[in-house]
Design an enzyme around this catalytic site. Sequence first.
Site, PDB file in Angstrom:
ATOM      1  N   ASP A  28       0.879  -1.151   0.077  1.00  0.00           N
ATOM      2  CA  ASP A  28       0.090  -0.124  -0.153  1.00  0.00           C
ATOM      3  C   ASP A  28       0.818   1.131   0.129  1.00  0.00           C
ATOM      4  O   ASP A  28       1.881   1.171   0.457  1.00  0.00           O
ATOM      5  CB  ASP A  28      -0.764  -0.003   1.291  1.00  0.00           C
ATOM      6  CG  ASP A  28      -1.831   0.891   1.091  1.00  0.00           C
ATOM      7  OD1 ASP A  28      -2.517   1.318   0.027  1.00  0.00           O
ATOM      8  OD2 ASP A  28      -2.959   0.997   2.333  1.00  0.00           O
ATOM      9  N   ASN A  76     -10.912  -2.641  -5.645  1.00  0.00           N
ATOM     10  CA  ASN A  76     -10.157  -1.572  -6.595  1.00  0.00           C
ATOM     11  C   ASN A  76     -10.756  -1.080  -7.656  1.00  0.00           C
ATOM     12  O   ASN A  76     -10.386  -0.267  -8.325  1.00  0.00           O
ATOM     13  CB  ASN A  76      -8.779  -1.908  -6.592  1.00  0.00           C
ATOM     14  CG  ASN A  76      -8.002  -1.871  -5.444  1.00  0.00           C
ATOM     15  OD1 ASN A  76      -6.938  -2.796  -5.043  1.00  0.00           O
ATOM     16  ND2 ASN A  76      -8.168  -1.021  -4.309  1.00  0.00           N
TER      17      ASN A  76
HETATM   18  C1  IPE Z   1      -5.332  -2.674  -0.274  1.00  0.00           C
HETATM   19  O1  IPE Z   1      -5.020  -1.336  -0.497  1.00  0.00           O
HETATM   20  C2  IPE Z   1      -5.338  -3.457  -1.561  1.00  0.00           C
HETATM   21  C3  IPE Z   1      -4.110  -3.617  -2.225  1.00  0.00           C
HETATM   22  C4  IPE Z   1      -2.886  -3.176  -1.645  1.00  0.00           C
HETATM   23  C5  IPE Z   1      -4.139  -4.268  -3.396  1.00  0.00           C
HETATM   24  P1  IPE Z   1      -6.283  -0.188  -0.363  1.00  0.00           P
HETATM   25  O2  IPE Z   1      -5.649   1.082  -0.550  1.00  0.00           O
HETATM   26  O3  IPE Z   1      -7.265  -0.502  -1.546  1.00  0.00           O
HETATM   27  O4  IPE Z   1      -7.140  -0.331   0.871  1.00  0.00           O
HETATM   28  P2  IPE Z   1      -8.070   0.653   1.707  1.00  0.00           P
HETATM   29  O5  IPE Z   1      -9.031   1.333   0.859  1.00  0.00           O
HETATM   30  O6  IPE Z   1      -6.961   1.846   2.079  1.00  0.00           O
HETATM   31  O7  IPE Z   1      -8.517  -0.171   2.738  1.00  0.00           O
HETATM   32  C1  IPE Z   2      -1.579   0.352  -3.164  1.00  0.00           C
HETATM   33  O1  IPE Z   2      -1.394   1.774  -3.480  1.00  0.00           O
HETATM   34  C2  IPE Z   2      -1.897  -0.296  -4.641  1.00  0.00           C
HETATM   35  C3  IPE Z   2      -3.234  -0.548  -4.972  1.00  0.00           C
HETATM   36  C4  IPE Z   2      -4.192  -0.820  -4.189  1.00  0.00           C
HETATM   37  C5  IPE Z   2      -3.400  -1.109  -6.344  1.00  0.00           C
HETATM   38  P1  IPE Z   2      -2.609   2.764  -3.250  1.00  0.00           P
HETATM   39  O2  IPE Z   2      -3.016   3.012  -4.575  1.00  0.00           O
HETATM   40  O3  IPE Z   2      -3.728   2.319  -2.379  1.00  0.00           O
HETATM   41  O4  IPE Z   2      -1.682   3.952  -2.574  1.00  0.00           O
HETATM   42  P2  IPE Z   2      -2.607   5.060  -1.590  1.00  0.00           P
HETATM   43  O5  IPE Z   2      -3.017   4.054  -0.720  1.00  0.00           O
HETATM   44  O6  IPE Z   2      -3.508   5.709  -2.215  1.00  0.00           O
HETATM   45  O7  IPE Z   2      -1.417   5.869  -1.219  1.00  0.00           O
HETATM   46 MG    MG Z   3      -4.066   2.379  -0.517  1.00  0.00          MG
END
Ligand code: IPE
Ligand code: IPE
Ligand code: MG
Length: 245
Positions: A28, A76
């Site tokens: 993340d 996502n």
């Molecule tokens: C979890 O991260 C999913 C992945 C890392 C693929 P998200 O960024 O989607 O999770 P939330 O929305 O902060 O819970």
């Molecule tokens: C994790 O990074 C990757 C996916 C969930 C695909 P994020 O895109 O969730 O990054 P933040 O949480 O917005 O920083």
């Molecule tokens: Mg995230």
Amino acid sequence: MELKTSADTSERTTTLNSPPTHVAIIMDGNGRWAASHGKSRSEGHRAGTENLRRIIEAFIRHGVKCLTLYAFSTENWDRPPDEVNTLLEIVNEVIRSEVQVLHREDIRLRHIGRIDRLSPQLRRSICESIELTKHNSRMTLCVAFDYGGRAEIIDAVRSMITDGVQPEDVSEDMLRRYMYTNGMPDPDLIIRTSGEQRLSNFLIWQAAYAEYYTTPVYWPDFDETEVEKALEAYASRKRRFGKVL
Ligand code: IPE
Ligand code: IPE
Ligand code: MG
């Protein structure tokens, strides 16, 4: 991608008493990493993808046999279409450019999640990569893409009903066999980068007794030193599994 063999890197291996067999990572913070560098979210996802090599290599060096990476959740899909397309493009590119290398490095690929919402072409390349690498044994690299723990449980229940499983035959062992992770050990250690303290629908059944480690570091900055810190934290935990030890 060149992964170092255990022979070239043995002197750098830290001796942890018993490394976790299965590490699962919630990768993340790509978006926040990008914002902090004045870049687009897509650039953040690309930087996150470039980080994969050194991390896989580091876990191999530390003796981890199974690494699961949370790359795209069932939730996502609700992100802006441009971002979803970038993430789909990235997975396509990674399969095209890295699978042969992973195969040469004796790494077995697995996918957990749904594949029916992916394009036929992507589905085919995922299945071909799994088939190509299925006898490899140095490490299992499991990619959670269009993965959701709740969807996994629903899919397992549906399959059990389709198979005519009788209520009295339902057991933890049986449900385990119907999960996407059938044949894999439960995760010993779940790492989440970017400081969040939640599972976000990741391995909710399998994580029952996993040790949890979170770090404020954004995924693209999670490097070998961070891997060592996570493994050291794991080594210091006392796992009791409900018993008095
Ligand atoms: C979890 O991260 C999913 C992945 C890392 C693929 P998200 O960024 O989607 O999770 P939330 O929305 O902060 O819970
Ligand atoms: C994790 O990074 C990757 C996916 C969930 C695909 P994020 O895109 O969730 O990054 P933040 O949480 O917005 O920083
Ligand atoms: Mg995230």
